[in-house]
Design an enzyme around this catalytic site. Sequence first.
Site, PDB file in Angstrom:
ATOM      1  N   ALA A   1      -3.422   3.627  -2.181  1.00  0.00           N
ATOM      2  CA  ALA A   1      -3.497   2.572  -3.192  1.00  0.00           C
ATOM      3  C   ALA A   1      -3.145   1.246  -2.540  1.00  0.00           C
ATOM      4  O   ALA A   1      -2.186   1.159  -1.769  1.00  0.00           O
ATOM      5  CB  ALA A   1      -2.540   2.858  -4.341  1.00  0.00           C
TER       6      ALA A   1
ATOM      7  N   ALA B   1       0.843  -1.195   0.000  1.00  0.00           N
ATOM      8  CA  ALA B   1       0.000   0.000   0.000  1.00  0.00           C
ATOM      9  C   ALA B   1       0.874   1.238   0.000  1.00  0.00           C
ATOM     10  O   ALA B   1       2.033   1.212   0.425  1.00  0.00           O
ATOM     11  CB  ALA B   1      -0.929   0.010   1.212  1.00  0.00           C
ATOM     12  N   ASP B   2       0.311   2.328  -0.480  1.00  0.00           N
ATOM     13  CA  ASP B   2       0.984   3.622  -0.408  1.00  0.00           C
ATOM     14  C   ASP B   2      -0.067   4.687  -0.146  1.00  0.00           C
ATOM     15  O   ASP B   2      -1.173   4.629  -0.700  1.00  0.00           O
ATOM     16  CB  ASP B   2       1.738   3.942  -1.702  1.00  0.00           C
ATOM     17  CG  ASP B   2       2.622   5.172  -1.554  1.00  0.00           C
ATOM     18  OD1 ASP B   2       3.522   5.144  -0.697  1.00  0.00           O
ATOM     19  OD2 ASP B   2       2.409   6.158  -2.282  1.00  0.00           O
ATOM     20  N   THR B   3       0.263   5.640   0.714  1.00  0.00           N
ATOM     21  CA  THR B   3      -0.662   6.704   1.075  1.00  0.00           C
ATOM     22  C   THR B   3      -0.015   8.056   0.818  1.00  0.00           C
ATOM     23  O   THR B   3       1.148   8.270   1.165  1.00  0.00           O
ATOM     24  CB  THR B   3      -1.064   6.609   2.564  1.00  0.00           C
ATOM     25  OG1 THR B   3      -1.694   5.351   2.804  1.00  0.00           O
ATOM     26  CG2 THR B   3      -2.032   7.728   2.936  1.00  0.00           C
TER      27      THR B   3
END
Length: 276
Positions: free
Chosen positions: A165, A125-127
């Site tokens: 994501a 995940a990436d924020t």
Amino acid sequence: MSDKKEPLLSTAASDTDLPPAYETATSTTPKRQLPPPPPLPLPTLISLRTKRVILASSSPRRRQIISYLGLPNVEIIPSDFAEDLPHSLQPFEYVLATATKKAESVYTREIVNEEKGEPALILAADTIVVNTQSGAILEKPRSEAHHLAMLKSLRDARDHKVYTAIVAMSPLSSARDPGYAIETAIEETNVRFDSEVTDDLILAYVRTREGVDKAGGYGMQGLGSILVEKIEGSYDNVIGLPLKTTLKVIEKVMERADDDDRLPSGGEGDGDEEDE
């Protein structure tokens, strides 16, 4: 008693009173560990409980959120991707590409792990936080000055968006290219900062160092909530991992991997398309 008011943060403080440096700082907010909820009796999760599952992130918040799914043996293997994609990309493109690179980085290393065997699932995940006024993509603060400027810009803009994501990868038993199933999703949440937050409060919050390792420089689940007036959308997305969307992505990728493994001879996806 003197009526003289001391400044918010005394310049005469000793070295031991100063906040930690950004290179070594971690959240100083005490974390109360609650017992995990009972595991969900879903077929996909039941199957994964006896298999190798990797979370490609060192974030303690993502680790805690993913634990709610009741997967007992999740391995934490952070990606070595540099996360240096150009900010000229659109926010949803940037965050999805970064999360995909993270997943692929760990997949490439662990798919050939002879000791542990290939993983059944890799989750990355990436924020990012996007200032809706300037359009700037905000990640983790690099210094105290950068941190202060970041939070002041969010307060002055009032509204910003948080994008996370999620990328799930599961290897296929067959040798068909690319050798894995992949599913992705992007969660978007609108956040409004309180316009009455003062510079002194921002400075005091920055000095706690709670927001050092967080996109946008604040932790919604901790002291950072005092900066926020309201949110529209997923709360855990602001923390770093929207659980409902993550579960959907996991179920989809595992279903796709199973379907690919059961493809009949001569059916769709048997490799004939490569000759067209």
